[in-house]
Design a protein around this motif. Structure first.
Motif, PDB file in Angstrom:
ATOM      1  N   LEU A 278      -1.953  -8.153  -0.714  1.00 38.58           N
ATOM      2  CA  LEU A 278      -3.087  -7.663  -1.418  1.00 38.58           C
ATOM      3  C   LEU A 278      -3.869  -6.489  -1.038  1.00 38.58           C
ATOM      4  CD1 LEU A 278      -4.115 -10.371  -3.968  1.00 38.58           C
ATOM      5  CD2 LEU A 278      -2.682  -8.567  -4.484  1.00 38.58           C
ATOM      6  N   SER A 279      -4.062  -6.829   0.315  1.00 42.33           N
ATOM      7  CA  SER A 279      -5.082  -5.838   1.369  1.00 42.33           C
ATOM      8  C   SER A 279      -4.250  -4.381   1.454  1.00 42.33           C
ATOM      9  CB  SER A 279      -5.392  -6.515   2.815  1.00 42.33           C
ATOM     10  OG  SER A 279      -4.172  -6.532   3.308  1.00 42.33           O
ATOM     11  N   LYS A 280      -3.215  -4.288   1.078  1.00 43.50           N
ATOM     12  CA  LYS A 280      -2.562  -3.300   1.213  1.00 43.50           C
ATOM     13  C   LYS A 280      -3.026  -2.037   0.229  1.00 43.50           C
ATOM     14  CE  LYS A 280       2.330  -1.940   0.482  1.00 43.50           C
ATOM     15  NZ  LYS A 280       2.186  -0.713  -0.242  1.00 43.50           N
ATOM     16  N   TYR A 281      -3.582  -2.619  -0.765  1.00 41.74           N
ATOM     17  CA  TYR A 281      -3.699  -1.690  -2.133  1.00 41.74           C
ATOM     18  C   TYR A 281      -5.323  -2.042  -2.252  1.00 41.74           C
ATOM     19  CZ  TYR A 281       1.169  -2.141  -2.662  1.00 41.74           C
ATOM     20  OH  TYR A 281       2.557  -2.230  -2.295  1.00 41.74           O
ATOM     21  N   PHE A 282      -6.123  -2.969  -1.714  1.00 41.80           N
ATOM     22  CA  PHE A 282      -7.580  -3.318  -1.879  1.00 41.80           C
ATOM     23  C   PHE A 282      -8.182  -3.473  -0.779  1.00 41.80           C
ATOM     24  CE2 PHE A 282      -4.942  -4.765  -5.402  1.00 41.80           C
ATOM     25  CZ  PHE A 282      -5.590  -4.140  -6.543  1.00 41.80           C
ATOM     26  N   LYS A 283      -9.167  -2.538  -0.445  1.00 44.76           N
ATOM     27  CA  LYS A 283      -9.772  -2.355   0.968  1.00 44.76           C
ATOM     28  C   LYS A 283     -10.739  -3.282   1.079  1.00 44.76           C
ATOM     29  CE  LYS A 283     -12.913   0.600   3.435  1.00 44.76           C
ATOM     30  NZ  LYS A 283     -13.414   1.831   3.244  1.00 44.76           N
ATOM     31  N   THR A 284     -11.567  -3.862   0.007  1.00 41.19           N
ATOM     32  CA  THR A 284     -12.577  -4.802   0.097  1.00 41.19           C
ATOM     33  C   THR A 284     -12.295  -5.908  -0.946  1.00 41.19           C
ATOM     34  OG1 THR A 284     -13.691  -3.389  -1.198  1.00 41.19           O
ATOM     35  CG2 THR A 284     -14.322  -3.156   0.986  1.00 41.19           C
ATOM     36  N   ILE A 285     -12.167  -7.112  -0.488  1.00 37.32           N
ATOM     37  CA  ILE A 285     -11.581  -8.214  -1.549  1.00 37.32           C
ATOM     38  C   ILE A 285     -12.646  -9.336  -1.182  1.00 37.32           C
ATOM     39  CG2 ILE A 285      -9.935  -9.757  -2.027  1.00 37.32           C
ATOM     40  CD1 ILE A 285      -7.720  -7.999  -0.910  1.00 37.32           C
ATOM     41  N   LYS A 286     -13.159  -9.817  -2.495  1.00 37.67           N
ATOM     42  CA  LYS A 286     -13.886 -11.079  -2.397  1.00 37.67           C
ATOM     43  C   LYS A 286     -12.977 -12.087  -3.025  1.00 37.67           C
ATOM     44  CE  LYS A 286     -18.605 -12.886  -2.835  1.00 37.67           C
ATOM     45  NZ  LYS A 286     -19.896 -12.497  -2.939  1.00 37.67           N
ATOM     46  N   VAL A 287     -13.290 -13.384  -2.533  1.00 39.30           N
ATOM     47  CA  VAL A 287     -12.282 -14.383  -2.983  1.00 39.30           C
ATOM     48  C   VAL A 287     -13.158 -15.753  -3.295  1.00 39.30           C
ATOM     49  CG1 VAL A 287     -10.459 -15.903  -2.888  1.00 39.30           C
ATOM     50  CG2 VAL A 287     -10.396 -13.674  -1.723  1.00 39.30           C
ATOM     51  N   TYR A 288     -13.514 -16.026  -4.708  1.00 39.65           N
ATOM     52  CA  TYR A 288     -14.047 -17.153  -5.045  1.00 39.65           C
ATOM     53  C   TYR A 288     -13.311 -18.317  -4.971  1.00 39.65           C
ATOM     54  CZ  TYR A 288     -18.154 -14.559  -6.398  1.00 39.65           C
ATOM     55  OH  TYR A 288     -19.257 -13.550  -6.435  1.00 39.65           O
ATOM     56  N   VAL A 289     -13.444 -19.352  -4.078  1.00 40.16           N
ATOM     57  CA  VAL A 289     -12.521 -20.510  -3.874  1.00 40.16           C
ATOM     58  C   VAL A 289     -13.057 -21.759  -4.776  1.00 40.16           C
ATOM     59  CG1 VAL A 289     -11.283 -22.050  -2.630  1.00 40.16           C
ATOM     60  CG2 VAL A 289     -11.743 -19.644  -1.654  1.00 40.16           C
ATOM     61  N   ASP A 290     -12.653 -21.943  -5.982  1.00 45.50           N
ATOM     62  CA  ASP A 290     -13.082 -23.048  -6.710  1.00 45.50           C
ATOM     63  C   ASP A 290     -12.602 -24.320  -6.217  1.00 45.50           C
ATOM     64  OD1 ASP A 290     -14.258 -24.109  -8.803  1.00 45.50           O
ATOM     65  OD2 ASP A 290     -12.594 -24.007 -10.260  1.00 45.50           O
TER      66      ASP A 290
ATOM     67  N   LEU B  86      -2.697  -4.602   7.914  1.00 45.52           N
ATOM     68  CA  LEU B  86      -1.484  -3.932   7.287  1.00 45.52           C
ATOM     69  C   LEU B  86      -2.089  -2.560   7.000  1.00 45.52           C
ATOM     70  CD1 LEU B  86       1.314  -4.193   5.898  1.00 45.52           C
ATOM     71  CD2 LEU B  86       0.199  -4.533   3.774  1.00 45.52           C
ATOM     72  N   CYS B  87      -1.675  -1.722   7.664  1.00 48.02           N
ATOM     73  CA  CYS B  87      -1.948  -0.271   7.824  1.00 48.02           C
ATOM     74  C   CYS B  87      -0.860   0.714   7.281  1.00 48.02           C
ATOM     75  CB  CYS B  87      -2.479   0.125   8.998  1.00 48.02           C
ATOM     76  SG  CYS B  87      -4.141  -0.724   9.342  1.00 48.02           S
ATOM     77  N   MET B  88      -1.291   1.755   6.564  1.00 44.35           N
ATOM     78  CA  MET B  88       0.035   2.651   6.434  1.00 44.35           C
ATOM     79  C   MET B  88      -0.041   3.772   7.244  1.00 44.35           C
ATOM     80  SD  MET B  88       1.390   1.593   3.619  1.00 44.35           S
ATOM     81  CE  MET B  88       1.150  -0.030   4.203  1.00 44.35           C
ATOM     82  N   GLY B  89       0.844   4.016   7.951  1.00 46.83           N
ATOM     83  CA  GLY B  89       1.208   5.364   8.507  1.00 46.83           C
ATOM     84  C   GLY B  89       0.463   5.405   9.960  1.00 46.83           C
ATOM     85  N   GLY B  90       0.325   4.030  10.338  1.00 44.59           N
ATOM     86  CA  GLY B  90      -0.054   3.935  11.876  1.00 44.59           C
ATOM     87  C   GLY B  90      -1.835   4.329  11.893  1.00 44.59           C
ATOM     88  N   GLY B  91      -2.352   4.749  13.140  1.00 52.63           N
ATOM     89  CA  GLY B  91      -3.723   4.825  13.148  1.00 52.63           C
ATOM     90  C   GLY B  91      -4.398   3.618  13.222  1.00 52.63           C
ATOM     91  N   HIS B  92      -5.748   3.518  13.500  1.00 54.32           N
ATOM     92  CA  HIS B  92      -6.696   2.368  13.787  1.00 54.32           C
ATOM     93  C   HIS B  92      -6.849   1.533  12.706  1.00 54.32           C
ATOM     94  CE1 HIS B  92      -9.446  -0.058  16.042  1.00 54.32           C
ATOM     95  NE2 HIS B  92     -10.454   0.362  15.070  1.00 54.32           N
ATOM     96  N   CYS B  93      -6.781   0.517  12.600  1.00 58.02           N
ATOM     97  CA  CYS B  93      -7.170  -0.710  11.568  1.00 58.02           C
ATOM     98  C   CYS B  93      -7.676  -1.883  12.093  1.00 58.02           C
ATOM     99  CB  CYS B  93      -5.832  -0.665  10.689  1.00 58.02           C
ATOM    100  SG  CYS B  93      -4.432  -1.132  11.409  1.00 58.02           S
ATOM    101  N   GLU B  94      -8.549  -2.425  11.097  1.00 55.98           N
ATOM    102  CA  GLU B  94      -9.218  -3.337  11.636  1.00 55.98           C
ATOM    103  C   GLU B  94      -9.306  -4.468  10.317  1.00 55.98           C
ATOM    104  OE1 GLU B  94     -12.255  -3.698  14.929  1.00 55.98           O
ATOM    105  OE2 GLU B  94     -12.594  -1.910  13.990  1.00 55.98           O
TER     106      GLU B  94
END
Length: 720
Positions: free
Chosen positions: A274-286, A356-364
């Motif tokens: 999912l992180s390939k399409y959504f940069k910031t994700i919050k997950v509520y774990v029930d 998971l980064c697209m096209g190289g470059g710096h990713c964290e």
């Protein structure tokens, strides 16, 4: 205590002997219990609500006897520790007609009177109401009750329950339709008590007879009211986030009874994709839920939560990702032109903070427990300042784009923030407020769907171990049965662990998210596209066979190491070859043993039925016990000999080389012939002949023949 009540209690102590189970023929009676039985059969919930609303106008709970309609019963005692079932004792003014009333799923599940058990309503056609009734009678007979007689004691309602699904489906409809001005409720262990009800303090419970406000199981009518009341406290419960999240996900992981066995690593795999399409994700774990207005500690649930967070951090720290371009559809490849076409792998940054980064470059990647992130914010640490720089709300808004689907070559656009918030031990009011912000949910059916589906009406991906689990009509997607493998052996369908490939759950989640974006129900999408005119088209993963996933889990648990699916497949292939080789070796050993067993003709003679029977006759005649057991022993020997011969014939049919050679070919043949002349062999042969000629007096002949053979044997022995 009256004699009638005392006799009733004594009879309960041995209820199996003293009570009969009968059908209650409600058509024959003119009383409220008969009316309740009729309404329960007809699912007339409004009629049952009217019954309770009439009763709450009275201080005492009184009702006509189910058989003797001219006798009025009053409730004077109830179980003070109900779990799923509650029982109430009723008695008439003369203390002559005791009655036990069982409540569980319905207003009345069973009635016990005058040595008769009437099961009024079985909820699941599996005799569970009868089982509850038997438990009720046993427990009530052991109660140390002093005031068990007709007296003035008010009645109230109890909402105590240990199972949320049963609580909401069986209690809430009536509670929400009761006149709250007339009755108190005991709510110290209630999952949700409407604010308009006045609660009984714990010290005052003993002053009331408590009833469940039950009618029939039903969710209709409770959703809007519970949600509307809970959401009023949203501002108090949900603190404003420091970051603006592209995707807020509700994750319901089973923490009791049953488990999706891949849920820890599976959650990490889903989020990584999912992180390939959504940069910031919050997950509520029930997780497990506290009673209304409380916070409870559920250590096992918390352990699971921390394992999920840890697994996600580890998944993002891997330097390679096993998703190749041939698993993406052409639309995805065309849309994201900045894919690195020179490689079939996505690239990652160093320093164990890869994403998971697209096209190289710096990713964290930045993965946090919400409490951990809050601590960094309070300290204003360097790490939090870095996060503010990468994911600052104003920076995102300046591009007029809150969706990470618009992939950018800038460093902050290639980074990912995932924040986990544990809701383990929160009450339902709080969970509703948190879930209200979610875009969608991934959860198991049953209790796990109460908040996201039944109360907050969120689009949902369902996963389950057994399709008989209760499903919500609001479900967007449910897993395919071909991807489910039950791992347990419990006879209860809802109590078995199960395997599901997480790749399948990701694909279903992707389908739901694409639909939400198309319908403008995702942040940053309008008219089905983001600010750059892109529609959300997500890749799909190849789904491995669930048997392979199950084998991977088994090997990882056994060896306590991570094993890739490729290595699992290789291991399975090698295991099959090893098993085949072992089978071949065993067959060879078996053949060798048989070859060795051919060694002496004398051994062959000893394996004849005549010799075996003769040996048994001699042995059994040496003691009284074995002598009287002789017929059974001889029959067993004959049966085993026959079975052995059948196996031998089958073996030589399949492999003629296993056929034993003729006795004449053995070097000790002449010596073996002497065994046929021995007392043991002759005695057994005589018995076989007698068995064949029994209708001609064979056994009488055998009696004298045995004596003759024995005398012959003694004479030969003396002449040696």
């Amino acid at each position: 205590m009256s004699k009638a009540i005392q006799d009733f209690l004594n009879d309960l102590k041995d209820w199996q002997k003293n009570f009969t189970i009968q059908e209650y023929e409600f058509e024959k009676y003119n009383c409220e219990i008969a009316q309740i039985a009729r309404m329960q059969n007809n699912n007339d919930i409004d009629g049952l609500v009217n019954f309770w609303n009439e009763k709450v106008k009275q201080e005492y709970f009184e009702i006509k006897h189910p058989l003797y309609n001219d006798v009025v019963l009053r409730a004077v005692f109830s179980s003070k520790e109900p779990l799923l079932e509650n029982y109430v004792f009723l008695i008439d003014k003369e203390n002559k007609y005791p009655c036990l009333w069982l409540q569980a799923t319905h207003c009345i599940n069973a009635i016990v009177v005058e040595k008769r058990i009437f099961v009024i309503k079985e909820p699941w056609n599996d005799d569970v109401a009868l089982t509850w009734t038997k438990l009720m009678m046993t427990r009530f007979a052991k109660e140390n009750i002093i005031n068990l007689y007709h007296r003035d004691i008010a009645f109230a309602f109890t909402l105590k329950n240990t199972r949320p699904w049963h609580f909401f489906s069986e209690k809430m409809y009536v509670i929400q339709h009761l006149d709250s001005n007339n009755k108190l409720v005991e709510s110290t262990h209630s999952f949700f008590t409407p604010k308009q009800f006045k609660s009984i303090t714990k010290s005052k419970i003993k002053d009331f007879v408590l009833f469940y406000p039950s009618a029939i199981p039903m969710f209709i009518g409770l959703l809007k009211e519970v949600y509307a009341e809970s959401i009023q406290d949203r501002e108090k419960i949900v603190k404003k986030d420091s970051f603006n999240y592209d995707l807020i996900l509700w994750l319901g992981l089973p923490g009791e009874k049953r488990a999706w066995l891949e849920q820890i690593k599976g959650t990490a795999l889903i989020l990584k994709n999912l992180s390939k399409y959504f940069k910031t994700i919050k997950v509520y774990v029930d997780g497990m839920t506290a009673y209304d207005g409380q916070r409870q500690d559920f250590p096992e649930n918390k352990v699971l939560f921390h394992k999920v967070v840890k697994a996600t951090k580890e998944a993002f720290s891997n330097l390679k990702y096993d998703l190749s371009l041939d698993e993406l559809n052409n639309d995805v490849i065309k849309q994201h032109a900045n894919l690195n076409n020179s490689s079939n792998e996505f690239c990652y940054a160093k320093d164990n903070k890869a994403n998971l980064c697209m096209g190289g470059g710096h990713c964290e990647s930045f993965i946090y427990d919400a409490d951990e992130l809050q601590g960094l914010e309070q300290e204003q640490s360097e790490e939090f300042k870095k996060l503010s720089l990468f994911f600052n709300l104003n920076t995102i808004n300046s591009n007029n784009d809150t969706s990470s689907n618009a992939l950018s070559s800038n460093s902050n656009k290639n980074s990912t923030l995932i924040v986990f918030k544990s809701l383990v031990g929160y009450d339902y009011r709080s969970k509703i407020c948190f879930c209200d912000d979610c875009d969608m949910a991934v959860s198991e059916p049953g209790t796990a769907t109460i908040v996201p589906m039944l109360l907050c009406n969120k689009p949902n991906v369902h996963y389950y171990g057994d399709k008989r689990m209760p499903m919500s009509q609001n479900s967007k997607r449910s897993i395919s049965e071909k991807y489910v493998l039950i791992a347990g052996s419990s006879p209860f369908f809802h109590a078995n662990d199960f395997h599901i490939p997480p790749q399948h759950l990701y694909n279903l989640t992707a389908e739901v998210l694409e639909e939400l974006a198309k319908d403008d129900k995702l942040k940053g999408y309008k008219n089905g596209v983001d600010s750059k005119g892109n529609t959300l088209i997500m890749h799909r993963l190849k789904v491995p066979p669930v048997e392979l996933i199950a084998k991977q889990y088994e090997l990882e648990q056994k060896n306590n190491i991570d094993i890739s699916l490729e290595n699992v497949a290789l291991y399975t292939e090698l295991e099959q070859k090893i098993n085949t080789l072992n089978t071949t070796i065993q067959d060879q050993n078996s053949n060798l043993n048989q070859q060795l067993q051919r060694g002496k003709a004398k051994d062959r003679i000893h394996n004849h039925l005549a010799y075996k029977l003769g040996s048994a006759l001699i042995t059994c005649s040496k003691s009284f016990f074995t002598y009287i057991s002789m017929p059974f022993i001889l029959s067993y020997i004959k049966a085993q000999h026959k079975l052995s011969n059948e196996k031998y014939q089958k073996a030589i049919t399949n492999d003629p080389s296993l056929k034993l050679p003729a006795l004449e070919s053995y070097p000790d043949y002449q010596e073996a012939l002497k065994e046929k002349e021995c007392f043991t062999y002759k005695l057994g042969s005589a018995l076989m002949y007698a068995d064949k000629t029994w209708y001609k007096g064979g056994y009488i002949w055998f009696y004298f023949e045995a004596k003759r053979l024995k005398a012959e044997f003694i004479n030969k022995k003396e002449n040696l």
